[in-house]
Design an enzyme around this catalytic site. Structure first.
Site, PDB file in Angstrom:
ATOM      1  N   CYS A   1      35.445  41.316  51.357  1.00  0.00           N
ATOM      2  CA  CYS A   1      36.210  41.005  50.515  1.00  0.00           C
ATOM      3  C   CYS A   1      36.468  39.401  50.399  1.00  0.00           C
ATOM      4  O   CYS A   1      36.282  38.813  51.616  1.00  0.00           O
ATOM      5  CB  CYS A   1      37.704  41.333  50.511  1.00  0.00           C
ATOM      6  SG  CYS A   1      38.782  40.949  49.375  1.00  0.00           S
TER       7      CYS A   1
ATOM      8  N   HIS B   1      42.801  45.522  43.963  1.00  0.00           N
ATOM      9  CA  HIS B   1      43.464  44.325  44.275  1.00  0.00           C
ATOM     10  C   HIS B   1      44.759  44.162  43.384  1.00  0.00           C
ATOM     11  O   HIS B   1      45.782  43.475  43.750  1.00  0.00           O
ATOM     12  CB  HIS B   1      42.452  43.183  43.765  1.00  0.00           C
ATOM     13  CG  HIS B   1      41.829  42.699  45.028  1.00  0.00           C
ATOM     14  ND1 HIS B   1      42.378  42.135  46.107  1.00  0.00           N
ATOM     15  CD2 HIS B   1      40.442  42.587  45.203  1.00  0.00           C
ATOM     16  CE1 HIS B   1      41.433  41.700  47.110  1.00  0.00           C
ATOM     17  NE2 HIS B   1      40.298  41.982  46.502  1.00  0.00           N
TER      18      HIS B   1
ATOM     19  N   GLU C   1      38.408  46.110  43.089  1.00  0.00           N
ATOM     20  CA  GLU C   1      39.153  45.284  42.242  1.00  0.00           C
ATOM     21  C   GLU C   1      40.399  45.678  41.503  1.00  0.00           C
ATOM     22  O   GLU C   1      41.289  45.025  41.425  1.00  0.00           O
ATOM     23  CB  GLU C   1      38.154  44.478  41.102  1.00  0.00           C
ATOM     24  CG  GLU C   1      36.897  43.960  41.408  1.00  0.00           C
ATOM     25  CD  GLU C   1      36.986  42.792  42.475  1.00  0.00           C
ATOM     26  OE1 GLU C   1      38.109  42.065  42.450  1.00  0.00           O
ATOM     27  OE2 GLU C   1      36.205  42.724  43.301  1.00  0.00           O
TER      28      GLU C   1
HETATM   29 ZN    ZN Z   1      38.373  41.547  47.416  1.00  0.00          ZN
END
Ligand code: ZN
Length: 226
Positions: A131, A177, A174
């Site tokens: 990441c 996140h 994603e």
């Molecule tokens: Zn990430």
């Protein structure tokens, strides 16, 4: 796990301020690292906080930051913006054998708003992943092999699209996140490696050597997919 994730307190004005600061800067914004609150809160749904022009320019900047990193996805919270927006693109040439094992095929650029994914079927795949907000580290994460993604395009159209293989991994990473979840929350922690140690000992398309050498399981057991 997700029950304990706080919702961002940022209102429309605050989000607009953060974005305006990024849009008016002369250089690309930095990618924030683990410990930044935007990475640990549920981001705000997009509901018109930005004008069409601001949104378009922000997406362009996110794409540049992603390319420069380089990465195959970037979520707005990684720029400190608590908004449910992410960009995805996987055009990097990699070794065909590694690509085949990981079921990795090119993904054309895509910007998604307010995404939500649902696993399809029971299949899981476990691979090392990293990441941009946890610089220099990688760990093995078992994830559903296929997902259905529901999202809005930047021009407001609702879409449903199925992803599988490495593309499904990018989509999940994603979207997570935007829910304040980092891949380490779902990882086999004993697999955690610095990039240098990974390259020195475990760099292969699969994970069997690392599983033996570091002593971890690669099943989805114990992983909360909520
Ligand atoms: Zn990430």
């Amino acid at each position: 796990m997700t029950q304990s994730v706080p919702q961002t307190a940022a209102g429309a004005g605050h989000i607009r301020e953060i974005v305006e600061r990024i849009l008016s800067a002369n250089s690309l914004p930095p990618i924030v690292q683990a410990g930044h609150p935007a990475l640990r809160q549920r981001a705000a749904d997009f509901d018109g906080q930005l004008t069409e022009d601001q949104l378009g320019r922000l997406i362009g900047i996110m794409r540049q930051v992603m390319h420069e990193a380089p990465g195959v996805g970037l979520a707005a919270p990684q720029l400190g913006i608590p908004l449910r927006l992410a960009v995805l693109e996987d055009q990097y040439g990699i070794d065909p054998a590694a690509a085949a094992l990981r079921n990795r095929s090119p993904l054309d650029f895509l910007a998604i708003l307010n995404p939500r994914y649902t696993p399809l079927g029971q299949g899981h795949a476990a691979f090392y992943e990293g990441c941009l907000s946890l610089n220099g580290l990688q760990a093995v994460v078992a994830r559903p092999e296929s997902v259905m993604l529901e999202f809005l395009t930047p021009d407001g159209a609702a879409q449903r699209r199925e992803f599988s293989g490495w593309q499904a991994r990018i989509v999940q990473h994603e979207t997570d996140h935007l829910d304040g979840i980092l891949y380490i929350d779902r990882a086999q922690l004993r697999s955690l490696s610095s990039n240098a140690e990974y390259a020195a000992h475990w760099a292969e398309a699969g994970i069997s050597k690392a599983r033996e050498g570091l002593g971890f399981d690669d099943g989805p057991a114990g992983i909360s997919l909520g």
